[in-house]
Design a protein around this motif. Structure first.
Motif, PDB file in Angstrom:
ATOM      1  N   ASN A 291     -10.215   3.479  -5.882  1.00 16.92           N
ATOM      2  CA  ASN A 291      -9.341   2.335  -5.604  1.00 16.92           C
ATOM      3  C   ASN A 291      -9.909   1.062  -6.237  1.00 16.92           C
ATOM      4  O   ASN A 291      -9.177   0.264  -6.832  1.00 16.92           O
ATOM      5  CB  ASN A 291      -9.215   2.154  -4.086  1.00 16.92           C
ATOM      6  CG  ASN A 291      -8.085   1.225  -3.719  1.00 16.92           C
ATOM      7  OD1 ASN A 291      -6.934   1.517  -3.983  1.00 16.92           O
ATOM      8  ND2 ASN A 291      -8.420   0.074  -3.164  1.00 16.92           N
TER       9      ASN A 291
ATOM     10  N   GLY B 263       2.609  -8.994  -2.279  1.00 17.92           N
ATOM     11  CA  GLY B 263       1.981  -7.676  -2.071  1.00 17.92           C
ATOM     12  C   GLY B 263       0.879  -7.443  -3.090  1.00 17.92           C
ATOM     13  O   GLY B 263       0.874  -8.039  -4.174  1.00 17.92           O
TER      14      GLY B 263
ATOM     15  N   TYR C 267       0.818  -1.215   0.000  1.00 19.70           N
ATOM     16  CA  TYR C 267       0.000   0.000   0.000  1.00 19.70           C
ATOM     17  C   TYR C 267       0.857   1.273   0.000  1.00 19.70           C
ATOM     18  O   TYR C 267       0.627   2.181  -0.783  1.00 19.70           O
ATOM     19  CB  TYR C 267      -0.888  -0.046   1.245  1.00 19.70           C
ATOM     20  CG  TYR C 267      -1.808   1.120   1.395  1.00 19.70           C
ATOM     21  CD1 TYR C 267      -2.786   1.392   0.450  1.00 19.70           C
ATOM     22  CD2 TYR C 267      -1.717   1.957   2.500  1.00 19.70           C
ATOM     23  CE1 TYR C 267      -3.641   2.459   0.600  1.00 19.70           C
ATOM     24  CE2 TYR C 267      -2.575   3.025   2.657  1.00 19.70           C
ATOM     25  CZ  TYR C 267      -3.534   3.275   1.711  1.00 19.70           C
ATOM     26  OH  TYR C 267      -4.372   4.334   1.861  1.00 19.70           O
TER      27      TYR C 267
HETATM   28  N1  LIG Z   1      -6.059  -6.686  -8.053  1.00 16.95           N
HETATM   29  C1  LIG Z   1      -5.372  -5.590  -7.723  1.00 16.95           C
HETATM   30  N2  LIG Z   1      -4.965  -4.749  -8.670  1.00 16.95           N
HETATM   31  C2  LIG Z   1      -4.288  -3.635  -8.362  1.00 16.95           C
HETATM   32  N3  LIG Z   1      -3.952  -3.277  -7.114  1.00 16.95           N
HETATM   33  C3  LIG Z   1      -4.331  -4.081  -6.112  1.00 16.95           C
HETATM   34  C4  LIG Z   1      -5.047  -5.276  -6.350  1.00 16.95           C
HETATM   35  N4  LIG Z   1      -5.288  -5.870  -5.153  1.00 16.95           N
HETATM   36  C5  LIG Z   1      -4.744  -5.075  -4.218  1.00 16.95           C
HETATM   37  N5  LIG Z   1      -4.171  -4.000  -4.781  1.00 16.95           N
HETATM   38  C6  LIG Z   1      -3.512  -2.874  -4.111  1.00 16.95           C
HETATM   39  O1  LIG Z   1      -2.500  -3.364  -3.238  1.00 16.95           O
HETATM   40  C7  LIG Z   1      -2.386  -2.478  -2.129  1.00 16.95           C
HETATM   41  C8  LIG Z   1      -2.416  -3.289  -0.841  1.00 16.95           C
HETATM   42  O2  LIG Z   1      -1.414  -4.245  -0.898  1.00 16.95           O
HETATM   43  P1  LIG Z   1      -1.017  -5.080   0.427  1.00 16.95           P
HETATM   44  O3  LIG Z   1      -2.234  -5.723   0.961  1.00 16.95           O
HETATM   45  O4  LIG Z   1       0.136  -5.943   0.087  1.00 16.95           O
HETATM   46  O5  LIG Z   1      -0.552  -3.866   1.338  1.00 16.95           O
HETATM   47  P2  LIG Z   1      -0.036  -3.966   2.822  1.00 16.95           P
HETATM   48  O6  LIG Z   1       0.914  -5.085   2.973  1.00 16.95           O
HETATM   49  O7  LIG Z   1      -1.215  -3.960   3.703  1.00 16.95           O
HETATM   50  O8  LIG Z   1       0.714  -2.548   2.872  1.00 16.95           O
HETATM   51  P3  LIG Z   1       2.230  -2.233   3.242  1.00 16.95           P
HETATM   52  O9  LIG Z   1       3.065  -3.203   2.443  1.00 16.95           O
HETATM   53  O10 LIG Z   1       2.410  -0.821   2.811  1.00 16.95           O
HETATM   54  O11 LIG Z   1       2.338  -2.428   4.695  1.00 16.95           O
HETATM   55  C9  LIG Z   1      -3.559  -1.518  -2.196  1.00 16.95           C
HETATM   56  O12 LIG Z   1      -3.113  -0.280  -2.662  1.00 16.95           O
HETATM   57  C10 LIG Z   1      -4.491  -2.144  -3.217  1.00 16.95           C
HETATM   58  O13 LIG Z   1      -5.195  -1.161  -3.940  1.00 16.95           O
END
Ligand SMILES: Nc1ncnc2c1ncn2[C@@H]1O[C@H](COP(=O)(O)OP(=O)(O)OP(=O)(O)O)[C@@H](O)[C@H]1O
Length: 576
Positions: free
Chosen positions: A251, A491, A199
């Motif tokens: 989003n 991620g 994110y």
């Molecule tokens: N199918 C998808 N297509 C594009 N982006 C996506 C998709 N699924 C999730 N994301 C994006 O991925 C991001 C979240 O990723 P993730 O869950 O790995 O983050 P996190 O591990 O919680 O955050 P951080 O790594 O910053 O601590 C969000 O911005 C979301 O919009």
């Protein structure tokens, strides 16, 4: 294991605060809520909000007693996490009581004194932040055990077990020495270069020995999903409607529609060659109206419905032909102009008298055309007079002819205008019945391109591929071949279609030619690391096993994969 918002939200005109899963189960229009995120830039900045969310998680999981909602005395704390955090607490003790969950079904509850809390965090969390998190978990939530781990290391642990399930194929690893090195490293060092794009950030974490991070080689890129969503929000607001307050809708549009093109410049050239609305990648994101629909959906624009790629290519070809044609005509006209000016110059030189006459007449302000300006008779008074006469004759002739056609045209025009007005009215009626749609065109691939070219938005750094190369170059030379051989994508951003393919092609260009580049993408990259620690992943396993896992979670550093849920199947992962 379940996923929920790592946030609290307050509905309008209400004092109640919803946390975690309550937000999505109780509210349909997320846009009208006042949101509070505990995490900013990957760090917990709001301990009170984080406490509420974790308390809610424990409540859902049936871990008792419920902690008191104690306000933390100021201070900023932080740890890893994100927009949609996946939080799991491992249960160790036997059930102490029966309770009824929010869905009304009875379920067993567990004492928090006998529970362990497992937290995945990003690299380089300051110790003051970790202490704040410890305070919440031990003092407020009364956890018996807390374990913290780098998310990327957990992914590497699971990946190491996956590597064991596939035969090692070193046939294309360059030189014989290189092949042997890769083979040795795969067996003994279990190298893996984890690319975690979430994110807030994108982290490159090279790991060896099946999950130990090479701390000096970790690199961070300040581009993540949040930046992309904000950019898309701005772009849509500038071009269409004000969506600045609709983070969740934009989003969702991003997650449904964005993709990464294999060749950005080629894709842009294609886009320029076709009109907006009829490009092959044009889509419309139907906005929820919050009456009949609460989530957005995607549809093809009307001109594109039923259109094949061949037709698109034909259109582009026609456009390019037209361009060439226009260019050719322009060149011919320029040539002709040059020729005629040369001709006039020659004539001036030939006839001094004439030129003098012309000049003197010009200086006198006499606008009458000269009877003759050239010996060769290019333009003569007679010519001009005759042509003027002809024009006058033609003009009167056509005037007579046109009077009928003009009347006809007027009638036709009236009819056409009436028809157009009717059509417009019908279209408007239809549109008012339909939902509003966001037209998404080049934004679909221009926005995620920032991951590979952050300089496009003014960030003074290279893209993900450059960061990976820099990170691998910071590793011991004996590990580099194996790092390129085992690039693991995790991620949420790794889910963007085309991400892995583009990364592989960029890495191929930037890496030494004698190293083979292999990129692996798990089925669900966002929760891949969690699958390694989640006890509910193997829900069929007996409770004793879960107890064992929870007991072992108190160990801070994984010493090999056996502590964790390493069940891995080659079907979970694809090589790009
Ligand atoms: N199918 C998808 N297509 C594009 N982006 C996506 C998709 N699924 C999730 N994301 C994006 O991925 C991001 C979240 O990723 P993730 O869950 O790995 O983050 P996190 O591990 O919680 O955050 P951080 O790594 O910053 O601590 C969000 O911005 C979301 O919009």
């Amino acid at each position: 294991m379940s996923s929920m918002y790592n946030a609290t939200a307050r509905p309008p005109h209400q004092l109640a605060v919803l946390a975690g899963d309550e937000i999505t189960t109780r509210m349909k229009n997320l846009g009208q809520l006042s949101w509070n995120y505990p995490i900013e830039r990957g760090m917990i900045c709001d301990g009170e909000t984080q406490l509420r969310v974790w308390a809610r998680v424990l409540e859902v999981m049936g871990v008792v007693p419920m902690p008191m909602m104690v306000m933390l005395a100021g201070g900023r704390m932080g740890n890893g996490g994100g927009f949609l955090s996946t939080i799991s607490a491992a249960r160790r003790a036997k059930p102490v009581a029966d309770a009824v969950n929010h869905a009304g079904t009875p379920r067993a509850t567990y004492s928090s004194n006998n529970s362990a809390f497992f937290l995945l965090e990003p690299p380089f969390v300051p110790s003051v932040i970790s202490e704040g998190v410890d305070f919440i978990l031990f003092r407020e939530l009364e956890m018996a055990r807390v374990s913290r781990m780098l998310g990327a290391c957990m992914a590497a642990v699971k990946y190491a077990s996956f590597r064991r399930t596939i035969p090692d194929n070193n046939t294309s690893c360059g030189t014989e020495a290189n092949k042997n090195a890769v083979s040795w490293i795969n067996d003994k060092a279990n190298c893996c270069c984890v690319v975690d794009s979430g994110y807030s950030f994108t982290h490159i974490v090279p790991t060896y020995r099946g999950g130990e991070a090479l701390v000096n080689a970790i690199r961070r890129l300040n581009v993540g999903g949040k930046v992309l969503t904000n950019l898309l929000k701005e772009s849509v607001t500038y071009r269409q409607w004000n969506m600045m307050d609709e983070f969740h809708i934009v989003n969702d549009a991003k997650e449904q529609l964005c993709f990464i093109s294999e060749d950005f410049d080629k894709e842009m050239a294609r886009a320029r060659a076709t009109r907006k609305g009829s490009r092959l990648f044009d889509r419309e994101y139907l906005l929820p109206d919050f009456v009949h629909s609460f989530i957005g959906s995607v549809r093809l624009p009307e001109p594109l419905q039923g259109k094949t790629e061949l037709e698109e290519m034909e259109l582009i070809k026609q456009y390019i032909d037209r361009l060439d044609d226009r260019k050719q005509r322009q060149e011919l006209a320029d040539e002709a102009r040059d020729l005629s000016s040369m001709q006039v110059e020659e004539d001036w030189a030939d006839s001094d008298k004439t030129s003098k006459d012309y000049r003197s007449s010009f200086e006198r302000g006499d606008n009458k055309p000269l009877s003759r300006i050239s010996k060769r008779g290019k333009i003569t008074r007679t010519d001009i007079e005759s042509s003027t006469k002809c024009e006058e004759d033609d003009g009167s002739g056509t005037d007579n002819d046109d009077s009928d056609s003009d009347e006809e045209t007027q009638q036709q025009r009236l009819q056409r205008l009436k028809k157009m007005r009717d059509e417009e009215r019908r279209r408007r009626e239809k549109e008012s019945l339909e939902r509003q749609a966001l037209a998404m065109s080049v934004e679909r691939f221009a926005i995620p391109e920032i991951l590979f070219r952050p300089s496009d938005i003014g960030l003074d750094c290279g893209g993900i591929a450059e960061a990976i190369v820099e990170s691998i170059n910071a590793c011991d030379p004996s590990l580099r071949a194996a790092m390129y051989h085992n690039v693991l994508l995790v991620g949420g951003n790794a889910k963007i279609p085309g991400f892995g393919e583009r990364l592989k092609s960029e890495l191929r260009k930037l890496s030494p030619t004698n190293y083979e580049v292999r990129v692996y993408l798990p089925d669900d990259p966002a929760s891949y690391a969690w699958k390694c620690v989640s006890p509910s992943n193997n829900s069929n396993s007996p409770p004793e096993e879960k107890e064992g896992l929870a007991a072992k979670l108190s160990s801070r550093i994984p010493s090999g994969g056996r502590l964790f849920n390493e069940e891995s199947h080659s079907a979970d992962m694809i090589e790009l």
